[in-house]
Design a protein around this motif. Structure first.
Motif, PDB file in Angstrom:
ATOM      1  N   ILE A 228       0.549  13.241  -7.248  1.00  0.00           N
ATOM      2  CA  ILE A 228      -0.018  14.082  -6.192  1.00  0.00           C
ATOM      3  C   ILE A 228      -0.288  13.162  -5.009  1.00  0.00           C
ATOM      4  CG2 ILE A 228      -1.815  15.693  -5.492  1.00  0.00           C
ATOM      5  CD1 ILE A 228      -2.446  16.221  -8.402  1.00  0.00           C
ATOM      6  N   PRO A 229       0.468  13.316  -3.907  1.00  0.00           N
ATOM      7  CA  PRO A 229       0.252  12.444  -2.748  1.00  0.00           C
ATOM      8  C   PRO A 229      -0.912  12.963  -1.908  1.00  0.00           C
ATOM      9  CG  PRO A 229       2.040  13.946  -2.272  1.00  0.00           C
ATOM     10  CD  PRO A 229       1.541  14.300  -3.665  1.00  0.00           C
ATOM     11  N   CYS A 230      -1.287  12.178  -0.878  1.00  0.00           N
ATOM     12  CA  CYS A 230      -2.427  12.606  -0.059  1.00  0.00           C
ATOM     13  C   CYS A 230      -2.013  13.614   1.005  1.00  0.00           C
ATOM     14  CB  CYS A 230      -3.103  11.399   0.583  1.00  0.00           C
ATOM     15  SG  CYS A 230      -2.234  10.720   2.015  1.00  0.00           S
ATOM     16  N   GLY A 231      -0.749  13.531   1.428  1.00  0.00           N
ATOM     17  CA  GLY A 231      -0.272  14.465   2.442  1.00  0.00           C
ATOM     18  C   GLY A 231      -0.635  14.069   3.862  1.00  0.00           C
ATOM     19  N   ALA A 232      -1.323  12.926   4.043  1.00  0.00           N
ATOM     20  CA  ALA A 232      -1.829  12.588   5.378  1.00  0.00           C
ATOM     21  C   ALA A 232      -1.507  11.163   5.823  1.00  0.00           C
ATOM     22  CB  ALA A 232      -3.340  12.788   5.419  1.00  0.00           C
ATOM     23  N   CYS A 233      -1.142  10.265   4.891  1.00  0.00           N
ATOM     24  CA  CYS A 233      -0.933   8.864   5.279  1.00  0.00           C
ATOM     25  C   CYS A 233       0.447   8.692   5.935  1.00  0.00           C
ATOM     26  CB  CYS A 233      -1.064   7.950   4.058  1.00  0.00           C
ATOM     27  SG  CYS A 233       0.308   8.067   2.881  1.00  0.00           S
ATOM     28  N   ALA A 234       0.733   7.473   6.388  1.00  0.00           N
ATOM     29  CA  ALA A 234       2.002   7.209   7.078  1.00  0.00           C
ATOM     30  C   ALA A 234       3.189   7.438   6.145  1.00  0.00           C
ATOM     31  CB  ALA A 234       2.011   5.778   7.613  1.00  0.00           C
ATOM     32  N   GLU A 235       3.056   7.058   4.859  1.00  0.00           N
ATOM     33  CA  GLU A 235       4.154   7.269   3.914  1.00  0.00           C
ATOM     34  C   GLU A 235       4.409   8.764   3.718  1.00  0.00           C
ATOM     35  OE1 GLU A 235       6.002   4.945   3.072  1.00  0.00           O
ATOM     36  OE2 GLU A 235       4.867   3.083   2.904  1.00  0.00           O
ATOM     37  N   CYS A 236       3.337   9.525   3.574  1.00  0.00           N
ATOM     38  CA  CYS A 236       3.507  10.972   3.397  1.00  0.00           C
ATOM     39  C   CYS A 236       4.162  11.586   4.635  1.00  0.00           C
ATOM     40  CB  CYS A 236       2.165  11.636   3.099  1.00  0.00           C
ATOM     41  SG  CYS A 236       1.584  11.340   1.404  1.00  0.00           S
ATOM     42  N   ALA A 237       3.742  11.112   5.826  1.00  0.00           N
ATOM     43  CA  ALA A 237       4.322  11.642   7.064  1.00  0.00           C
ATOM     44  C   ALA A 237       5.811  11.327   7.134  1.00  0.00           C
ATOM     45  CB  ALA A 237       3.594  11.057   8.273  1.00  0.00           C
ATOM     46  N   ALA A 238       6.213  10.160   6.561  1.00  0.00           N
ATOM     47  CA  ALA A 238       7.619   9.762   6.595  1.00  0.00           C
ATOM     48  C   ALA A 238       8.425  10.400   5.467  1.00  0.00           C
ATOM     49  CB  ALA A 238       7.717   8.238   6.504  1.00  0.00           C
ATOM     50  N   GLY A 239       7.739  11.102   4.570  1.00  0.00           N
ATOM     51  CA  GLY A 239       8.441  11.727   3.445  1.00  0.00           C
ATOM     52  C   GLY A 239       8.631  10.804   2.259  1.00  0.00           C
ATOM     53  N   THR A 240       8.120   9.578   2.344  1.00  0.00           N
ATOM     54  CA  THR A 240       8.254   8.619   1.241  1.00  0.00           C
ATOM     55  C   THR A 240       7.007   8.693   0.360  1.00  0.00           C
ATOM     56  OG1 THR A 240       7.481   6.934   2.809  1.00  0.00           O
ATOM     57  CG2 THR A 240       9.838   7.051   2.398  1.00  0.00           C
ATOM     58  N   THR A 241       6.818   9.865  -0.247  1.00  0.00           N
ATOM     59  CA  THR A 241       5.562  10.137  -0.951  1.00  0.00           C
ATOM     60  C   THR A 241       5.394   9.326  -2.227  1.00  0.00           C
ATOM     61  OG1 THR A 241       6.704  12.036  -1.896  1.00  0.00           O
ATOM     62  CG2 THR A 241       5.238  12.456  -0.039  1.00  0.00           C
ATOM     63  N   ALA A 242       6.497   8.779  -2.783  1.00  0.00           N
ATOM     64  CA  ALA A 242       6.343   7.933  -3.973  1.00  0.00           C
ATOM     65  C   ALA A 242       5.565   6.666  -3.640  1.00  0.00           C
ATOM     66  CB  ALA A 242       7.712   7.577  -4.557  1.00  0.00           C
ATOM     67  N   ARG A 243       5.487   6.329  -2.348  1.00  0.00           N
ATOM     68  CA  ARG A 243       4.770   5.109  -1.940  1.00  0.00           C
ATOM     69  C   ARG A 243       3.327   5.395  -1.546  1.00  0.00           C
ATOM     70  NH1 ARG A 243       9.437   3.273   2.320  1.00  0.00           N
ATOM     71  NH2 ARG A 243      11.208   3.557   0.917  1.00  0.00           N
ATOM     72  N   CYS A 244       2.918   6.670  -1.525  1.00  0.00           N
ATOM     73  CA  CYS A 244       1.539   7.022  -1.148  1.00  0.00           C
ATOM     74  C   CYS A 244       0.568   6.500  -2.206  1.00  0.00           C
ATOM     75  CB  CYS A 244       1.402   8.537  -1.028  1.00  0.00           C
ATOM     76  SG  CYS A 244      -0.314   9.076  -0.791  1.00  0.00           S
ATOM     77  N   ARG A 245      -0.502   5.853  -1.766  1.00  0.00           N
ATOM     78  CA  ARG A 245      -1.532   5.389  -2.707  1.00  0.00           C
ATOM     79  C   ARG A 245      -2.911   5.925  -2.321  1.00  0.00           C
ATOM     80  NH1 ARG A 245       2.375   4.889  -4.864  1.00  0.00           N
ATOM     81  NH2 ARG A 245       3.257   3.181  -6.066  1.00  0.00           N
ATOM     82  N   GLN A 246      -2.940   6.998  -1.527  1.00  0.00           N
ATOM     83  CA  GLN A 246      -4.221   7.524  -1.060  1.00  0.00           C
ATOM     84  C   GLN A 246      -4.573   8.860  -1.698  1.00  0.00           C
ATOM     85  OE1 GLN A 246      -5.118   6.558   2.850  1.00  0.00           O
ATOM     86  NE2 GLN A 246      -4.011   4.679   2.486  1.00  0.00           N
ATOM     87  N   GLY A 247      -3.645   9.487  -2.390  1.00  0.00           N
ATOM     88  CA  GLY A 247      -3.917  10.797  -2.970  1.00  0.00           C
ATOM     89  C   GLY A 247      -4.499  10.677  -4.365  1.00  0.00           C
TER      90      GLY A 247
END
Ligand SMILES: [Zn+2]
Ligand SMILES: [Zn+2]
Length: 340
Positions: free
Chosen positions: A88-107
């Motif tokens: 479950i990504p955060c939907g708000a960080c730079a990675e999520c904005a770029a569509g690279t949600t596997a790299r999100c660590r804020q959700g």
């Protein structure tokens, strides 16, 4: 609710039934009744204490089910059948904005490690990681879509595979491998399936492999490449096993070839010949799990019958230890699945 938790790190017997409270969704979350949960090689490593899951964790990141409840900010999801992405990504960080949600660590994070997973009657989810399932895709199939199918699809996209490319898939008899063979075949690639198990040859041919090689050495792989009009080596390798096959797979690439690492069955470091990578101008890439967009694509491929996910066998949730024992024995073609 019934769950299976890690009572310790070790063999399959450390997976024991337990009882937990049903989680309560936050305002932006969904509560999903688990219909099926796949058992992944990743889970076996976590069980042995080699990954980030501490004792007491509820494993399982390959989840499909039905949305039973939702937080106040979510509308239109209750009652829908869904497949879930592992994180479950955060939907708000730079990675999520770029569509690279596997790299999100804020959700909320990765099931089985950052939040309780699918070896349970219920899990939390989000519209950011849930994809509606059409009626013709059942829960057992749905559970296989993000990890067992989406991982290979994302790897093939990462490698930029096009029709006519010669693609080697290592660990092709495994849960990720066999579906990578199917998707690569669908993309128009010429597929060379590499497996350690001669008993899996027929299943791999049926999955779309043009060639199947059982424990090939470098010479055997080069001979296959030459037969496929690639005398200097293959275009792409999707490496799903890691250490056991990496060196041979890397040597099978043509100059300018690409190797995508998606699985590593033996955690640790690998020897790498820098000269080989430099002189042949090879690309070694990593690809983690599917994004929600990848999962949408997989659901459509499965709905159309282009990809047929292989569930090897279904066990009741309480028998998770037996499913892990079968996985450890490497006797399955396709995925082991648990049903609460
Ligand atoms: Zn998995
Ligand atoms: Zn994020």
């Amino acid at each position: 609710m019934p769950v299976v938790e890690l009572a310790a790190h070790g063999g399959p017997e450390v997976l024991v039934p337990a009882t937990r409270l049903v989680p309560v969704p936050a305002a932006d979350q969904l509560l999903v009744r688990v219909g099926a949960c796949g058992v992944c090689g990743h889970d076996a490593l976590a069980r042995r204490g080699l990954l980030a899951a501490p004792v007491g964790s509820v494993l399982g990141h390959e989840i499909a089910g039905r949305v039973e409840a939702a937080g106040a900010d979510v509308t239109g999801w209750v009652g829908r059948r869904v497949a879930l992405v592992q994180r479950i990504p955060c939907g708000a960080c730079a990675e999520c904005a770029a569509g690279t949600t596997a790299r999100c660590r804020q959700g909320p994070g990765f099931y089985g490690e950052d939040l309780p997973g699918g070896y349970a009657e219920f899990v939390l989810a989000s519209p950011l990681n849930a994809v509606p399932l059409p009626d013709e895709v059942d829960d057992v199939t749905g559970a296989l879509l993000s990890c067992a199918v989406g991982t290979g699809l994302k790897a093939l996209h990462t490698a930029g595979v096009r029709a006519g490319d010669v693609v080697v898939v290592t660990g092709a008899g495994g849960g990720v491998g066999v579906h990578t063979v199917q998707v690569a075949h669908h993309l128009g690639a010429v597929v060379v399936a590499v497996t350690g198990d001669a008993a899996k040859v027929q299943a791999l041919r049926e999955a779309g492999a043009d060639e199947v090689a059982v424990r090939p050495d470098g010479r055997a792989l080069r001979a296959i490449a030459a037969r496929l009009d690639r005398p200097r080596g293959v275009d792409v390798v999707v490496e799903t096993t890691g250490a056991p096959t990496f060196a041979t797979a890397l040597r099978s690439l043509r100059p300018g070839g690409r190797l995508v690492l998606v699985g590593n069955t033996v955690p640790g470091e690998l020897p790498l010949d820098p000269g080989l990578v430099i002189v042949r101008e090879l690309a070694v890439l990593g690809s983690a799990h599917a994004t929600r967009a990848d999962l949408v694509e997989v659901v459509e491929l499965v709905r159309r019958g282009v990809v047929r996910p292989l569930a090897a066998r279904v066990w009741p949730l309480a028998e998770a230890a037996a499913a892990h024992a079968a996985l450890d024995a490497r006797s399955l073609v396709g995925r082991a699945v648990l049903r609460p």
